[in-house]
Design a protein around this motif. Structure first.
Motif, mmCIF file in Angstrom:
data_model
loop_
_atom_site.group_PDB
_atom_site.id
_atom_site.type_symbol
_atom_site.label_atom_id
_atom_site.label_comp_id
_atom_site.label_asym_id
_atom_site.label_seq_id
_atom_site.Cartn_x
_atom_site.Cartn_y
_atom_site.Cartn_z
ATOM 1 N N GLY A 12 0.841 -1.321 0.144
ATOM 2 C CA GLY A 12 -0.089 0.115 0.018
ATOM 3 C C GLY A 12 0.991 1.250 -0.022
ATOM 4 N N LEU A 13 0.003 2.494 0.188
ATOM 5 C CA LEU A 13 0.880 3.625 0.329
ATOM 6 C C LEU A 13 1.070 3.849 1.791
ATOM 7 N N VAL A 14 2.316 4.385 1.952
ATOM 8 C CA VAL A 14 2.746 4.583 3.507
ATOM 9 C C VAL A 14 3.569 5.988 3.351
ATOM 10 N N GLN A 15 3.627 6.850 4.332
ATOM 11 C CA GLN A 15 4.326 7.845 4.519
ATOM 12 C C GLN A 15 5.705 7.541 5.043
ATOM 13 N N PRO A 16 7.057 8.312 4.637
ATOM 14 C CA PRO A 16 8.206 8.028 5.082
ATOM 15 C C PRO A 16 8.169 8.029 6.507
ATOM 16 N N GLY A 17 8.945 6.845 6.853
ATOM 17 C CA GLY A 17 8.916 6.619 8.691
ATOM 18 C C GLY A 17 7.866 5.821 8.977
ATOM 19 N N GLY A 18 7.069 5.524 8.097
ATOM 20 C CA GLY A 18 5.874 4.390 8.517
ATOM 21 C C GLY A 18 6.345 3.021 8.202
ATOM 22 N N SER A 19 5.320 2.023 8.757
ATOM 23 C CA SER A 19 5.488 0.705 8.668
ATOM 24 C C SER A 19 4.361 0.132 7.807
ATOM 25 N N LEU A 20 4.603 -1.262 7.446
ATOM 26 C CA LEU A 20 3.637 -2.099 6.720
ATOM 27 C C LEU A 20 4.351 -3.428 7.051
ATOM 28 N N ARG A 21 3.346 -4.324 7.111
ATOM 29 C CA ARG A 21 3.531 -5.774 7.127
ATOM 30 C C ARG A 21 3.173 -6.475 5.803
ATOM 31 N N LEU A 22 3.914 -7.067 5.019
ATOM 32 C CA LEU A 22 3.502 -8.026 4.165
ATOM 33 C C LEU A 22 3.300 -9.360 4.502
ATOM 34 N N SER A 23 2.298 -10.013 3.706
ATOM 35 C CA SER A 23 2.224 -11.517 3.953
ATOM 36 C C SER A 23 2.499 -12.116 2.802
ATOM 37 N N CYS A 24 2.989 -13.424 2.880
ATOM 38 C CA CYS A 24 2.992 -14.565 1.687
ATOM 39 C C CYS A 24 2.427 -15.720 2.027
ATOM 40 N N ALA A 25 1.325 -15.874 1.550
ATOM 41 C CA ALA A 25 0.551 -17.274 1.935
ATOM 42 C C ALA A 25 0.945 -18.309 0.765
ATOM 43 N N VAL A 26 1.336 -19.393 1.434
ATOM 44 C CA VAL A 26 1.770 -20.527 0.434
ATOM 45 C C VAL A 26 0.920 -21.642 0.418
ATOM 46 N N SER A 27 0.847 -22.360 -0.690
ATOM 47 C CA SER A 27 0.129 -23.441 -0.651
ATOM 48 C C SER A 27 0.837 -24.543 -1.834
ATOM 49 N N GLY A 28 0.421 -25.741 -1.834
ATOM 50 C CA GLY A 28 1.093 -26.443 -2.381
ATOM 51 C C GLY A 28 2.325 -27.306 -2.120
ATOM 52 N N PHE A 29 2.782 -26.995 -1.075
ATOM 53 C CA PHE A 29 3.915 -27.554 -0.314
ATOM 54 C C PHE A 29 3.988 -27.351 0.926
ATOM 55 N N THR A 30 4.854 -28.243 1.509
ATOM 56 C CA THR A 30 4.797 -28.105 3.187
ATOM 57 C C THR A 30 5.801 -27.180 3.596
ATOM 58 N N MET A 31 5.511 -25.992 3.796
ATOM 59 C CA MET A 31 6.361 -24.963 3.938
ATOM 60 C C MET A 31 7.357 -24.909 5.029
ATOM 61 N N ASP A 32 7.075 -25.734 6.126
ATOM 62 C CA ASP A 32 7.837 -25.963 7.276
ATOM 63 C C ASP A 32 9.390 -26.107 6.949
ATOM 64 N N ASN A 33 9.778 -26.860 6.056
ATOM 65 C CA ASN A 33 10.911 -27.426 5.506
ATOM 66 C C ASN A 33 11.667 -26.377 4.503
ATOM 67 N N TYR A 34 11.112 -25.546 4.116
ATOM 68 C CA TYR A 34 11.632 -24.984 2.646
ATOM 69 C C TYR A 34 11.589 -23.376 3.102
ATOM 70 N N ALA A 35 12.730 -22.735 2.483
ATOM 71 C CA ALA A 35 13.079 -21.463 2.648
ATOM 72 C C ALA A 35 12.146 -20.426 1.745
ATOM 73 N N VAL A 36 11.888 -19.270 2.231
ATOM 74 C CA VAL A 36 10.950 -18.288 1.384
ATOM 75 C C VAL A 36 11.896 -17.038 1.372
ATOM 76 N N VAL A 37 11.924 -16.333 0.110
ATOM 77 C CA VAL A 37 12.720 -15.183 -0.084
ATOM 78 C C VAL A 37 11.632 -14.056 -0.130
ATOM 79 N N TRP A 38 12.073 -12.816 0.175
ATOM 80 C CA TRP A 38 11.236 -11.851 -0.383
ATOM 81 C C TRP A 38 12.479 -11.005 -1.376
ATOM 82 N N PHE A 39 11.694 -10.645 -2.512
ATOM 83 C CA PHE A 39 12.463 -9.879 -3.472
ATOM 84 C C PHE A 39 11.806 -8.329 -3.669
ATOM 85 N N ARG A 40 12.547 -7.575 -4.212
ATOM 86 C CA ARG A 40 11.716 -6.476 -4.593
ATOM 87 C C ARG A 40 12.338 -5.662 -5.750
#
Length: 129
Positions: free
Chosen positions: A10-38
């Motif tokens: 979303g849109l946030v002002q400088p100095g603000g905060s956000l929390r992004l979420s990545c919901a996964v399916s189709g595999f058991t997430m427990d044992n796998y690494a997940v990366v955030w890119f931008r």
């Protein structure tokens, strides 16, 4: 089928905060690494943060270290990226990805994930006053 779905941008002002979420399916997430890119406008995609499978070790790019926190909730099959003290330089489309491996060995290697990873559709973060 592996699926990753990002949300929380979303849109946030400088100095603000956000929390992004990545919901996964189709595999058991427990044992796998997940990366955030931008990817910022006019710039190459970059690996921002990674959390390993198993013990959940975390890794951060220097540009976000101390401001971003990656975490995971295996019960909810979701990985989070909590972002604090945002600046206009953090403006970008944010993507999560996995190569269904347990380590973060290649989390800075966009080409590797482009060839071997599964990606979400991205969520836009805009930091502006």
């Amino acid at each position: 089928q592996v699926q990753l779905v990002e949300s929380g941008g979303g849109l946030v002002q400088p100095g603000g905060s956000l929390r992004l979420s990545c919901a996964v399916s189709g595999f058991t997430m427990d044992n796998y690494a997940v990366v955030w890119f931008r990817q910022a406008p006019g710039k190459e995609r970059e690996g921002v943060s990674c959390i390993t499978g198993g013990d959940g070790s975390t890794y951060y790019a220097e540009s976000v270290k101390g401001r971003f926190t990656i975490s995971r909730d295996n019960a909810k099959a979701t990985v989070y990226l909590q972002m604090y003290n945002l600046t206009p330089e953090d403006t970008a489309a944010y993507y999560c990805a996995t190569d269904k491996g347990p380590t973060c060995k290649y989390y800075k290697d966009v080409n590797y994930y482009s060839n071997f990873g599964s990606w979400g559709q991205g969520t836009q973060v805009t930091v502006s006053s």
